[in-house]
Design an enzyme around this catalytic site. Structure first.
Site, PDB file in Angstrom:
ATOM      1  N   ARG A  95       0.860  -1.195   0.160  1.00 34.96           N
ATOM      2  CA  ARG A  95       0.107  -0.057   0.064  1.00 34.96           C
ATOM      3  C   ARG A  95       1.038   1.397  -0.076  1.00 34.96           C
ATOM      4  O   ARG A  95       0.714   2.312  -0.889  1.00 34.96           O
ATOM      5  CB  ARG A  95      -0.866   0.126   1.125  1.00 34.96           C
ATOM      6  CG  ARG A  95      -2.262   1.469   1.840  1.00 34.96           C
ATOM      7  CD  ARG A  95      -2.693   0.671   2.037  1.00 34.96           C
ATOM      8  NE  ARG A  95      -3.965   2.130   2.852  1.00 34.96           N
ATOM      9  CZ  ARG A  95      -4.549   2.569   2.168  1.00 34.96           C
ATOM     10  NH1 ARG A  95      -5.158   1.121   0.732  1.00 34.96           N
ATOM     11  NH2 ARG A  95      -5.459   3.470   2.940  1.00 34.96           N
ATOM     12  N   HIS A 120      -8.634   7.546   2.134  1.00 31.15           N
ATOM     13  CA  HIS A 120      -8.518   8.819   3.056  1.00 31.15           C
ATOM     14  C   HIS A 120      -9.774   9.118   2.817  1.00 31.15           C
ATOM     15  O   HIS A 120     -10.105   9.722   1.200  1.00 31.15           O
ATOM     16  CB  HIS A 120      -7.141   8.464   2.793  1.00 31.15           C
ATOM     17  CG  HIS A 120      -5.516   7.897   3.033  1.00 31.15           C
ATOM     18  ND1 HIS A 120      -4.817   8.342   2.067  1.00 31.15           N
ATOM     19  CD2 HIS A 120      -5.944   6.643   3.548  1.00 31.15           C
ATOM     20  CE1 HIS A 120      -3.383   7.134   3.012  1.00 31.15           C
ATOM     21  NE2 HIS A 120      -4.601   6.128   3.770  1.00 31.15           N
TER      22      HIS A 120
END
Length: 301
Positions: A247, A270
């Site tokens: 990631r 996010h």
């Protein structure tokens, strides 16, 4: 109301309103169970009777357990959230936990590996013409992990129908969905797994829509995905690799390639761009090193 009852109501509200994952919900439950134990030991049997001294006693108990700063911060955040809930529900008139703030944690830069290392790692999974069904799965798993930047829990939760041509529908925290494009390497590995590998595994278990299957034909678990990655990393000779390494590398390599930080934010899922901007520190360091080595007047001799 007894603290235990209030805690259960708070946990139910969190589950409904924030759609917590099983792991996050379990962490809240453990934190608040420890808090309840301290309250019980101090003879507190009603939430209206909890005082700032009781919260302070819990804070001290955390120090006595010599927990990591991150764990202390999580415990105190859970307790502060509970007391905010008590006020919102009219079960308390004062937030007695307001002055007990979690310790400030040092900002840790994510660990990423280089593009060459990532290539070596993925290639070590196999996946050629003579690959076994397990190798086809492992290759597709790692290719998709790097192609999407998804969390390992998100990846093993994917169903076959979540993959549409070169787009993958990822379900993240709070059941929020995002669409992430995948390149030809990941698409090719997925096609090989779906055509030549998955049918072999699916015969071993009951019908399941899961994209990635385990040895018995059921959905691949997060723990087994971890083991697959560790085994491949060992074969590749790449140390200290975790699913989050993929990631972090995904985000770092995109930014180094010129991607806009808000695009990366969307791809990672996010909620705030501030969370994504931690990766810009890494790219800034790379730019600084390049400048220092290339500019004739960058270094004073």
């Amino acid at each position: 109301m007894h603290p235990r009852t209030a805690i259960e109501r708070y946990l139910r509200q969190l589950a409904v309103e924030r759609g917590l994952s099983k792991h996050t919900a379990a962490a809240y439950r453990r934190d608040l169970a420890a808090y309840e134990a301290v309250l019980e030991a101090r003879g507190v049997s009603a939430v209206a009777d909890i005082t700032a001294d009781d919260v302070a006693a819990f804070h001290v108990s955390l120090a006595d357990r010599e927990l990591a700063a991150s764990s202390v911060a999580r415990h105190l955040s859970s307790v502060r959230g509970l007391h905010r809930h008590l006020i919102e529900e009219g079960l308390a008139t004062e937030n007695v936990a307001a002055d007990h703030r979690p310790p400030k944690l040092p900002q840790r830069l994510p660990k990423a590996i280089g593009v060459d290392q990532m290539t070596t790692l993925i290639e070590a999974a196999g996946g050629g013409v003579d690959a076994t069904p397990a190798q086809l799965r492992d290759r597709a798993l790692l290719e998709l992990l790097y192609a999407t930047g998804a969390r390992i829990t998100e990846l093993v939760s994917l169903d076959v129908d979540d993959v549409q041509e070169d787009i993958v529908r990822v379900t993240g925290k709070g059941n929020k969905q995002r669409l992430v494009p995948v390149g030809r390497f990941a698409r090719r590995a997925l096609d090989a797994w779906l055509v030549r590998g998955r049918p072999v595994f699916s015969k071993k278990g009951t019908s399941t829509p899961a994209l990635f299957l385990g040895a018995r034909g059921g959905r691949l678990s997060r723990q087994n995905a971890w083991l697959i990655l560790q085994a491949v990393a060992e074969r590749a000779g790449v140390e200290n690799v975790s699913p989050h390494t993929f990631r972090h590398s995904f985000a770092t390599h995109l930014l180094e390639g010129g991607a806009d930080v808000r695009v990366v934010q969307e791809l990672l899922g996010h909620a705030s761009v501030a969370t994504t901007q931690i990766y810009t520190h890494l790219t800034a360091d790379a730019l600084r090193d390049m400048y220092t080595s290339a500019h004739p007047r960058a270094v004073h001799r």
